[in-house]
Design an enzyme around this catalytic site. Structure first.
Site, PDB file in Angstrom:
ATOM      1  N   HIS A 245     -39.070  20.028 -44.200  1.00  0.00           N
ATOM      2  CA  HIS A 245     -40.006  19.001 -44.681  1.00  0.00           C
ATOM      3  C   HIS A 245     -41.257  19.711 -45.182  1.00  0.00           C
ATOM      4  CE1 HIS A 245     -37.838  16.017 -41.859  1.00  0.00           C
ATOM      5  NE2 HIS A 245     -37.382  15.906 -43.084  1.00  0.00           N
TER       6      HIS A 245
ATOM      7  N   GLU B 274     -44.900  20.122 -43.466  1.00  0.00           N
ATOM      8  CA  GLU B 274     -45.010  20.663 -42.111  1.00  0.00           C
ATOM      9  C   GLU B 274     -45.216  22.181 -42.203  1.00  0.00           C
ATOM     10  OE1 GLU B 274     -41.359  19.113 -40.439  1.00  0.00           O
ATOM     11  OE2 GLU B 274     -41.964  17.059 -40.906  1.00  0.00           O
TER      12      GLU B 274
ATOM     13  N   ARG C 269     -42.999  15.287 -48.411  1.00  0.00           N
ATOM     14  CA  ARG C 269     -42.037  15.601 -47.343  1.00  0.00           C
ATOM     15  C   ARG C 269     -40.660  15.998 -47.897  1.00  0.00           C
ATOM     16  NH1 ARG C 269     -40.345  13.408 -42.033  1.00  0.00           N
ATOM     17  NH2 ARG C 269     -38.212  12.669 -42.116  1.00  0.00           N
TER      18      ARG C 269
ATOM     19  N   HIS D 110     -39.727  21.896 -37.174  1.00  0.00           N
ATOM     20  CA  HIS D 110     -40.431  20.768 -37.789  1.00  0.00           C
ATOM     21  C   HIS D 110     -41.795  20.584 -37.107  1.00  0.00           C
ATOM     22  CE1 HIS D 110     -36.871  19.135 -39.981  1.00  0.00           C
ATOM     23  NE2 HIS D 110     -36.243  19.882 -39.092  1.00  0.00           N
TER      24      HIS D 110
ATOM     25  N   GLU E  78     -40.057  20.233 -32.669  1.00  0.00           N
ATOM     26  CA  GLU E  78     -41.205  19.553 -33.277  1.00  0.00           C
ATOM     27  C   GLU E  78     -42.426  20.285 -32.732  1.00  0.00           C
ATOM     28  OE1 GLU E  78     -41.384  17.166 -35.489  1.00  0.00           O
ATOM     29  OE2 GLU E  78     -39.337  16.412 -35.553  1.00  0.00           O
TER      30      GLU E  78
END
Lengths: 308, 99
Positions: free
Chosen positions: A68, A71, A126, A196, A270
């Site tokens: 993405h 990020e 994104r 991510h 994440e």
């Protein structure tokens, strides 16, 4: 020379590519660089292969960052990982073991077109940058485009949505290239890790359903140890668990695809933070984020060496 | 200006819908305002007790904040001006600034 490359700042795509060439050139014993295909806009999809070269069979680990575009901490981590792996090979017995026994494939920027676009036009882009012929909206969510319960729960069929899964599975050349590479290498690859942001979570399959994976014990145990390792550095707490119940249901994710294609340890990180800065994580937090994440990755990699 | 000043006045707002009705109204409002959702990744994931981080343009943030205040929906402004934050982060990069 890139000998003074600053790992504590975000870099645009052309600088990351120059850095990859430099690492390849200056560390021929541990690094090799190759391209697995081209992006929608024709950019090369570069992968660094880390590990001591040997004629004997070696298992492998795959790491990708920047799926993405917005990020940015992801690509920063991938670069940090490569730097640390090379610099500590001779001083850290764990790293020496990892690089002697495994090949680690690192793809610092998966969504190269989107990443470039996020630097030049829209910081919060994104998706990929493919053009939809019937709509005015661009791009596909590269983490909804994999051939695993494609277009099911948690993915959108609206090309203007941020979670658009694409017109068909693997419609995005970036996804197709990585899927083809991993499929060919699936017998060697023991672990898949995708980076991510943001939420501070370590997720494992399934994303598309609530059921537990068959090797839940091994995968959960590795995740548990990994988040403890993260916490040991600066006290940062990560939640961990199946993506479906820890985050929400999504379909067509790379992590589920990797797991369903035989890669036993499959994770999605994440990274920091939990929303104070969100996608605008300051450069001052690159180092602590990478230091703690490095511990988790090494932990999971050591688990991947064991039988499950 | 970075990014041609396109984020001037944009805000990032964290909203905590505490009931199904609030979540339903937020989903509708986000669709109407065409906001950039940071968390969760899709409007469809917004439910009661889901923390939602939403990036809105200057005009949309007025509409959204008016609604949140009027309906007493719990919320907090995370970033008051996205453009200012981007530029502040750019300034902290001495090497790039010199360029």
């Amino acid at each position: 020379s890139l000998s003074k490359y600053n790992y504590n700042e975000y870099h645009p795509l052309h600088e990351i590519e120059s850095w990859m060439f430099y690492m390849n050139k200056t560390h021929p014993d541990l690094v090799s660089l190759f391209s697995i295909g081209k992006s929608y806009e024709g950019r090369s999809l570069f992968v660094l292969k880390l590990g001591k070269r040997t004629n004997s069979y070696k298992k492998a680990v795959w790491i990708d960052c920047g799926m993405h575009a917005r990020e940015w901490i992801g690509p920063a981590f991938c670069q940090w990982f490569v730097k640390e792996a090379i610099n500590t090979y001779n001083t850290d017995p764990a790293m020496k073991k990892i690089l002697n026994l495994l090949y680690i494939y690192v793809m610092p920027v998966f969504n190269v077109d989107g990443y470039h676009f996020s630097w030049n036009t829209d910081r919060f882009w994104r998706k990929t940058r493919s053009k939809n012929t019937r709509y005015q909206c661009y791009g596909v969510d590269a983490n909804r485009n994999w051939k695993v319960h494609w277009s099911d729960e948690g993915a959108s069929l609206n090309p203007c949505d941020n979670t658009y899964c694409g017109p068909f599975p693997e419609s995005e050349p970036e996804v197709k290239a990585v899927a083809q590479f991993l499929y060919k290498q699936r017998k060697h690859v023991r672990a898949y890790m995708s980076f991510h942001a943001y939420a501070q979570m370590l997720l494992y399959p399934y994303s598309y359903q609530y059921g537990a994976i068959p090797n839940f014990g091994c995968v959960e145990s590795a995740a548990h140890n990994a988040v403890l390792a993260i916490r040991s550095a600066y006290g940062i707490r990560y939640r961990h668990g199946p993506a479906s119940s820890t985050l929400y249901l999504t379909s067509g994710s790379s992590m589920d695809w990797a797991y369903n294609n035989g890669i036993p340890y499959s994770y999605a990180f994440e990274l920091r933070d939990t929303g104070y800065y969100g996608f605008l994580l300051p450069e001052g937090l690159i180092k602590p984020t990478c230091v703690e994440t490095m511990l988790a990755v090494k932990n999971i990699t050591m688990h991947a060496l064991k039988k499950c | 200006h970075l990014y041609k000043n396109r984020y001037a006045g944009d805000k990032v707002i964290r909203v905590f819908p505490k009931t199904e009705e609030e979540a339903y109204e937020l989903r509708n409002m986000y669709r109407q305002l065409q906001v950039d959702l940071w968390q969760p990744s899709s409007i469809n994931h917004i439910e009661k007790d889901t923390v939602t981080d939403v990036h809105t343009s200057g005009n949309s943030s007025h509409v959204l904040l008016s609604y949140l205040i009027k309906e007493k929906v719990q919320h907090r402004i995370l970033v008051n001006n996205v453009q200012t934050m981007l530029e502040a982060q750019q300034v902290s990069r001495p090497r790039r600034k010199r360029r």
